[in-house]
Design an enzyme around this catalytic site. Structure first.
Site, PDB file in Angstrom:
ATOM      1  N   GLY A  41       0.900  -1.205   0.153  1.00 52.53           N
ATOM      2  CA  GLY A  41      -0.017  -0.046   0.028  1.00 52.53           C
ATOM      3  C   GLY A  41       0.812   1.078   0.074  1.00 52.53           C
ATOM      4  N   GLY A  42       0.568   2.196  -0.854  1.00 52.37           N
ATOM      5  CA  GLY A  42       1.348   3.480  -0.965  1.00 52.37           C
ATOM      6  C   GLY A  42       0.189   4.455  -0.736  1.00 52.37           C
ATOM      7  N   GLY A  43      -0.515   4.348   0.091  1.00 52.39           N
ATOM      8  CA  GLY A  43      -1.393   5.458   0.755  1.00 52.39           C
ATOM      9  C   GLY A  43      -0.800   6.146   1.834  1.00 52.39           C
ATOM     10  N   SER A  44      -1.740   6.836   2.636  1.00 49.76           N
ATOM     11  CA  SER A  44      -1.256   7.656   3.689  1.00 49.76           C
ATOM     12  C   SER A  44      -0.411   6.747   4.629  1.00 49.76           C
ATOM     13  CB  SER A  44      -2.337   8.404   4.500  1.00 49.76           C
ATOM     14  OG  SER A  44      -3.115   9.164   3.710  1.00 49.76           O
ATOM     15  N   ALA A  45      -0.586   5.758   4.895  1.00 45.29           N
ATOM     16  CA  ALA A  45      -0.152   4.653   5.982  1.00 45.29           C
ATOM     17  C   ALA A  45       1.137   4.086   5.460  1.00 45.29           C
ATOM     18  CB  ALA A  45      -1.132   3.737   6.621  1.00 45.29           C
TER      19      ALA A  45
ATOM     20  N   CYS B  23     -13.398   8.151   7.917  1.00 40.92           N
ATOM     21  CA  CYS B  23     -13.804   9.304   8.670  1.00 40.92           C
ATOM     22  C   CYS B  23     -15.119   9.368   8.709  1.00 40.92           C
ATOM     23  CB  CYS B  23     -13.133  10.595   7.682  1.00 40.92           C
ATOM     24  SG  CYS B  23     -13.553  12.017   8.658  1.00 40.92           S
TER      25      CYS B  23
ATOM     26  N   CYS C 106     -11.042  13.996  13.872  1.00 39.53           N
ATOM     27  CA  CYS C 106     -11.982  14.480  12.725  1.00 39.53           C
ATOM     28  C   CYS C 106     -12.325  15.891  12.801  1.00 39.53           C
ATOM     29  CB  CYS C 106     -13.387  13.615  13.093  1.00 39.53           C
ATOM     30  SG  CYS C 106     -14.652  13.779  11.641  1.00 39.53           S
TER      31      CYS C 106
END
Ligand code: UQ1
Length: 457
Positions: A53-57, A208, A390
């Protein structure tokens, strides 16, 4: 909020993967082999750490690992088929007409340090018993440590009739939750001159959990400024309903109370435990709990939040818990069965709200513990307390900055200066609209942003 596009962009990425392998980084021997055989069999490629995974995490963790200084060229690999990385927290702002969706995206490859090896490929199978993963292309990667952060799937087809309605430019049905539909949202808000607007939120886990109502509050403010909405007035041209599969406005009692007060004060109808299951022309169909009959409501504008869930390749793997999420310890982020597997972000089983803010606190704990285990020290730290946040847009110019940890207990950064964060403020609006998007690309994905702890590394 890792790459939700891991599956949807598979075709594009397969082509990209092919270009990547054959033109750029594949060793010459591989190319020769491929040219003389119909069935190229590539040997397993070994990495110290494979990050799925190359998302936020995935990006935040990969770069924090790299910044420990303990890794050489290609020791760390990232697997993700997505061509683009999206700053998804910005999509509510797109829905409110405050940003353009294209300004929030970057080519994924441009965000990956050249010292990391990027495989622009999908993940086919996890084999934790022999420390390997197989990619969509058939390539096999072996690892010492594995980080699983592919995000979750946003599934428009989870609601009957939604894919067609969302794709139809004439319909007033849209969603801030996908790149394809996010720019339709503000068009529908601007187009509506009167009638019933319905904003939905599904039962079950989503990214979210505050976003479904953020877009509603911005729309309400837009219609109010246009003279089309008056709270609790029979003559208001636009009527607004919030239809949620949940029993309350928000999962944390403190903020839920403040948001419920806003809902009542602003004359928004609350349809609680109403779970959208179908869009039938201009009728929204809701399932009710406890065998109650379905409810049908006509609408003139419908903002839909589809159901979300783990990707099949995670859900059907030995790494998943019963619900399909990567089964890690709540505080150490270490897999409960496989000691060299870790997870953070939306795909993890961590029982907190799925946000980029959560990742700012998850990543340093995961990285510290992974490094310890890799260096032979089994003493991992129970360092993650469930922190998440949030930033709830309540109108143009104001944000209620909900920050909390496990158990729905508030953990407010600006308490130190005496601010109660259930009160919407202009300063929080600028954090949300201007500062967070900036610091995200400038620092967070590069591994140098610690969220409430400021700059790190
Ligand atoms: C944060 O660091 C961050 O990432 C850049 C967000 O955006 C996605 C946030 O929403 C929040 C709340 C944080 C936390 C940082 C501070 C200063 C409260």
């Amino acid at each position: 909020m890792a790459s939700s596009r891991l599956l949807t962009t598979q075709a594009v990425s397969a082509a990209a993967a092919a270009r990547h392998s054959f033109n750029k980084q594949a060793p010459a021997a591989y190319r020769t082999f491929a040219s003389v055989s119909d069935v190229p069999v590539s040997p397993a490629r070994n990495h110290k750490v494979v990050v799925v995974g190359g998302g936020s995490a995935g990006l935040t963790i990969s770069h924090q690992l790299l910044r420990t200084g303990k890794f050489s060229q290609d020791d760390i690999a990232i697997v993700d088929p997505a061509e683009f990385h999206h700053y998804q927290p910005g999509w509510t702002l797109v829905g409110g007409g405050l940003k353009n969706k294209d300004e929030l995206k970057r080519p994924l490859s441009s965000l990956v340090d050249p010292k990391l090896k990027l495989y622009p490929d999908s993940l086919a199978t996890f084999s934790p018993q022999d420390n390997s993963v197989t990619l969509g292309s058939g390539a096999k990667l072996t690892y010492e440590q594995l980080v699983v952060a592919p995000g979750i799937k946003v599934d428009l087809s989870s609601i009957k009739g939604l894919p067609e309605a969302a794709a139809n430019p004439e319909s007033n049905v849209s969603s801030i939750y996908t790149f394809e539909t996010v720019d339709k949202v503000f068009k529908t808000i601007q187009r509506l001159r009167g009638g019933q607007a319905i904003f939905t939120q599904p039962a079950g886990v989503i990214k979210c959990a505050g976003a479904p109502q953020k877009v509603m509050w911005l729309a309400l403010d837009h219609w109010k400024r246009a003279g089309l909405y008056q709270a609790k007035s029979e003559s208001s041209a636009v009527k607004i309903a919030f239809a949620t599969g949940l029993p309350a406005m928000f999962g944390v009692p403190k903020y839920s109370a403040a948001l419920e007060a806003l809902r009542q004060e602003r004359g928004v109808e609350g349809l609680f435990t109403h779970d959208l299951v179908e869009v039938d022309g201009n009728t929204a169909v809701f399932a009710r709990p406890d065998g109650k009959e379905q409810v049908r409501r006509t609408f003139d504008l419908l903002h839909v939040v589809p159901k979300m869930g783990p990707h099949a390749f995670v859900k059907n793997s030995p790494l998943a818990n019963e619900a399909g999420y990567v089964d890690v310890d709540d505080a150490t982020l270490r897999h409960k069965k496989y000691g060299n597997v870790w997870s953070a972000g939306d795909a993890s089983s961590l029982p907190t709200s799925k946000t980029a803010a959560a990742i700012t606190s998850e990543a340093p704990v995961l990285v510290k513990n992974l490094m310890r285990v890799m260096e032979g020290n089994e003493k991992v730290e129970a360092g993650y307390d469930g922190y998440t946040s949030c930033p709830l847009l309540t109108e143009y110019g104001k944000v209620m900055l909900a920050e909390f940890k496990y158990g729905g207990v508030p953990k407010e950064t600006f308490n130190v200066i005496g601010w109660d964060q259930a009160t919407p403020r202009r300063a929080f609006y600028h954090l949300k609209k201007d500062f967070f998007p900036w610091v995200y690309y400038k620092s967070m994905v590069k591994g140098t942003w610690g969220g409430p702890n400021g700059w790190i590394n």
